[in-house]
Scaffold this motif. Structure first.
Motif, PDB file in Angstrom:
ATOM      1  N   GLY A 127       0.803  -1.218   0.000  1.00 26.58           N
ATOM      2  CA  GLY A 127       0.000   0.000   0.000  1.00 26.58           C
ATOM      3  C   GLY A 127       0.836   1.268   0.000  1.00 26.58           C
ATOM      4  N   TRP A 128       1.862   1.320   0.848  1.00 28.68           N
ATOM      5  CA  TRP A 128       2.708   2.518   0.896  1.00 28.68           C
ATOM      6  C   TRP A 128       3.499   2.692  -0.386  1.00 28.68           C
ATOM      7  CZ3 TRP A 128       0.365   4.973   4.245  1.00 28.68           C
ATOM      8  CH2 TRP A 128       0.110   4.542   5.536  1.00 28.68           C
ATOM      9  N   ILE A 129       4.005   1.584  -0.958  1.00 32.74           N
ATOM     10  CA  ILE A 129       4.754   1.696  -2.219  1.00 32.74           C
ATOM     11  C   ILE A 129       3.859   2.201  -3.342  1.00 32.74           C
ATOM     12  CG2 ILE A 129       5.900   0.329  -4.022  1.00 32.74           C
ATOM     13  CD1 ILE A 129       7.100  -1.381  -1.751  1.00 32.74           C
ATOM     14  N   VAL A 130       2.628   1.697  -3.405  1.00 29.98           N
ATOM     15  CA  VAL A 130       1.684   2.186  -4.414  1.00 29.98           C
ATOM     16  C   VAL A 130       1.398   3.669  -4.197  1.00 29.98           C
ATOM     17  CG1 VAL A 130      -0.703   2.025  -5.220  1.00 29.98           C
ATOM     18  CG2 VAL A 130       0.617  -0.061  -4.842  1.00 29.98           C
ATOM     19  N   MET A 131       1.203   4.073  -2.948  1.00 30.71           N
ATOM     20  CA  MET A 131       0.914   5.475  -2.659  1.00 30.71           C
ATOM     21  C   MET A 131       2.041   6.386  -3.138  1.00 30.71           C
ATOM     22  SD  MET A 131       0.382   7.438   0.997  1.00 30.71           S
ATOM     23  CE  MET A 131       2.142   7.751   1.217  1.00 30.71           C
ATOM     24  N   TRP A 132       3.287   6.041  -2.784  1.00 30.53           N
ATOM     25  CA  TRP A 132       4.411   6.893  -3.185  1.00 30.53           C
ATOM     26  C   TRP A 132       4.665   6.808  -4.684  1.00 30.53           C
ATOM     27  CZ3 TRP A 132       5.579  10.631  -0.216  1.00 30.53           C
ATOM     28  CH2 TRP A 132       5.545  10.499   1.174  1.00 30.53           C
ATOM     29  N   SER A 133       4.429   5.647  -5.283  1.00 34.04           N
ATOM     30  CA  SER A 133       4.620   5.524  -6.732  1.00 34.04           C
ATOM     31  C   SER A 133       3.641   6.395  -7.498  1.00 34.04           C
ATOM     32  CB  SER A 133       4.462   4.064  -7.163  1.00 34.04           C
ATOM     33  OG  SER A 133       5.431   3.233  -6.568  1.00 34.04           O
ATOM     34  N   CYS A 134       2.452   6.600  -6.923  1.00 35.14           N
ATOM     35  CA  CYS A 134       1.413   7.403  -7.572  1.00 35.14           C
ATOM     36  C   CYS A 134       1.456   8.879  -7.168  1.00 35.14           C
ATOM     37  CB  CYS A 134       0.027   6.849  -7.232  1.00 35.14           C
ATOM     38  SG  CYS A 134      -0.323   5.205  -7.899  1.00 35.14           S
ATOM     39  N   MET A 135       2.317   9.245  -6.253  1.00 30.91           N
ATOM     40  CA  MET A 135       2.270  10.600  -5.703  1.00 30.91           C
ATOM     41  C   MET A 135       2.411  11.676  -6.780  1.00 30.91           C
ATOM     42  SD  MET A 135       1.717  12.265  -2.955  1.00 30.91           S
ATOM     43  CE  MET A 135       1.860  10.953  -1.737  1.00 30.91           C
ATOM     44  N   HIS A 136       3.255  11.437  -7.781  1.00 26.63           N
ATOM     45  CA  HIS A 136       3.442  12.456  -8.816  1.00 26.63           C
ATOM     46  C   HIS A 136       2.176  12.660  -9.638  1.00 26.63           C
ATOM     47  CE1 HIS A 136       4.046   8.710 -10.976  1.00 26.63           C
ATOM     48  NE2 HIS A 136       3.985   9.353 -12.127  1.00 26.63           N
ATOM     49  N   LEU A 137       1.280  11.667  -9.662  1.00 25.01           N
ATOM     50  CA  LEU A 137       0.028  11.827 -10.385  1.00 25.01           C
ATOM     51  C   LEU A 137      -0.908  12.786  -9.660  1.00 25.01           C
ATOM     52  CD1 LEU A 137      -0.604   8.091 -11.369  1.00 25.01           C
ATOM     53  CD2 LEU A 137       0.595   9.864 -12.667  1.00 25.01           C
ATOM     54  N   PHE A 138      -0.816  12.832  -8.361  1.00 28.40           N
ATOM     55  CA  PHE A 138      -1.604  13.772  -7.566  1.00 28.40           C
ATOM     56  C   PHE A 138      -0.982  15.171  -7.591  1.00 28.40           C
ATOM     57  CE2 PHE A 138      -2.556   9.624  -5.700  1.00 28.40           C
ATOM     58  CZ  PHE A 138      -3.947   9.647  -5.713  1.00 28.40           C
ATOM     59  N   LEU A 139       0.335  15.225  -7.567  1.00 30.92           N
ATOM     60  CA  LEU A 139       1.007  16.527  -7.532  1.00 30.92           C
ATOM     61  C   LEU A 139       1.031  17.203  -8.893  1.00 30.92           C
ATOM     62  CD1 LEU A 139       4.057  15.594  -5.261  1.00 30.92           C
ATOM     63  CD2 LEU A 139       1.892  16.646  -4.583  1.00 30.92           C
TER      64      LEU A 139
END
Length: 373
Positions: A127-139
């Motif tokens: 879950g945490w790896i997915v969250m950080w991997s997707c962070m640039h999509l939110f930013l």
């Protein structure tokens, strides 16, 4: 912390991408573009891995006054402080909440399974790896402003490529398999019916996180400095990547390296500051917290709600671990900073010097400092 993360990420997502931003499409496109770069990164076997581990010098970190929307640490730490003060004077509501949570979990057959705690740790890592991997999509377009290197993440979805299945399968299989074997020789004791108090829960989790970081520090030091070259090479897998840090690198280890971390965690999970065994609920939450801190430190981000910004005098966090991967022998604590500061494993002269060479020269220095004969 999780709620603050979701709130911040959500606001950036609405502002920069919009609710119809097509995240799944962007994930697929970025994953498809990563294959060629990954093949180049792996070219050359161990020698290529060594050279990949010798990262180029990072661009200067953003100054504090350049942080868009940076928040005073006291504002973010305020809820923690107010909760502690409130619990001191009015413990019953939080104790009742903790008791209700444990009763619900205790009645579940899934929680009674001996592999449940290991499954929580594995699921939290994913879950945490997915969250950080997707962070640039939110930013969105502001991503580079929140990256430690000032650039957008390189190949954040590398691990989703079919040919890179081993990047998630190997750590997952080796960890779950090792825990299964451990339980064959060390049967899981029955879960206690009585719940912990909220004070016991938070104290055991905090104590466990601090103890884990302290116990792994000398092991991490040895992985960089032990006279036996074979032993030091076990850590190269974790340092071999050529691009800037991404969260998936958290779980890229040799088996020996990962085994040592798991052993430390198992030892820590048996110790309570109150004597006797640690409560299972504390162990479960410990695994969620520790996996978050590990992935955060490998994320390559510098967001306002991250630990090194919330409590900058306590946590080294992502900036220090980014510098550790850039230089190797410095900043050996995974979360905190007091041991590095006290024992002189911070920004030493030789490691500052390593960062001033180009790729070829840097590898020569790395081999003499890190992989000594």
């Amino acid at each position: 912390m999780i709620l603050l993360c979701l709130q911040q990420a959500g606001s950036f997502y609405v502002q920069n991408i919009g609710l119809s931003g097509g995240i799944s499409t962007r994930i697929h496109n970025e994953a498809s573009q990563s294959a060629n770069t990954f093949e180049n990164a792996l070219q050359g076997g161990l020698q290529g891995g060594l050279q990949g581990g010798i990262r180029g010098q990072r661009p200067p970190s953003r100054r504090q006054d350049d942080k868009k929307g940076s928040t005073n640490p006291l504002v973010l730490a305020g809820p923690i402080i107010s909760t502690m003060v409130g619990y001191h004077y009015f413990p019953q509501p939080l104790d009742d909440m903790t008791s209700s949570l444990w009763k619900t979990m205790y009645d579940s057959p899934i929680v009674q399974n001996p592999m449940f705690e290991a499954s929580v740790a594995s699921g939290a890592f994913v879950g945490w790896i997915v969250m950080w991997s997707c962070m640039h999509l939110f930013l969105g377009d502001d991503t580079n402003k929140w990256r430690l290197d000032g650039e957008k993440p390189k190949e954040p979805f590398l691990w989703t490529k079919r040919e890179n299945w081993y990047m998630w399968f190997n750590p997952l299989f080796s960890y779950m398999g090792s825990i299964y074997i451990y339980h064959l020789f060390h049967p899981h004791p029955p879960l206690p019916i009585s719940p912990p108090t909220f004070g016991q829960l938070t104290s055991e989790v905090l104590f466990g996180v601090i103890l884990y970081d302290a116990l792994f520090y000398p092991i991490h030091y040895a992985l960089h400095n032990f006279p036996l070259k074979w032993f030091r090479k076990q850590h190269i897998v974790h340092h071999k990547w050529s691009s800037t840090l991404n969260a998936v690198e958290t779980v890229q280890h040799s088996y020996i390296d990962g085994f040592l971390q798991v052993v430390v965690n198992i030892i820590v999970q048996q110790i309570s500051p109150f004597g006797g065994p640690k409560h299972p609920l504390s162990r479960i939450i410990h695994n969620v917290v520790v996996t978050y801190l590990l992935t955060e430190s490998h994320s390559g981000y510098d967001l306002p709600w991250m630990t090194h910004n919330v409590l900058p005098s306590v946590f080294g966090g992502a900036p220090r671990h980014e510098m550790h991967h850039a230089g190797g022998g410095r900043y050996l604590q995974q979360y905190f900073k007091y041991l590095d500061d006290a024992l002189g494993t911070g920004d030493s002269e030789i490691m500052r010097e390593v960062g001033n060479f180009d790729g070829t020269e840097r590898q020569d220095v790395w081999e003499s400092v890190y992989v000594k004969p």
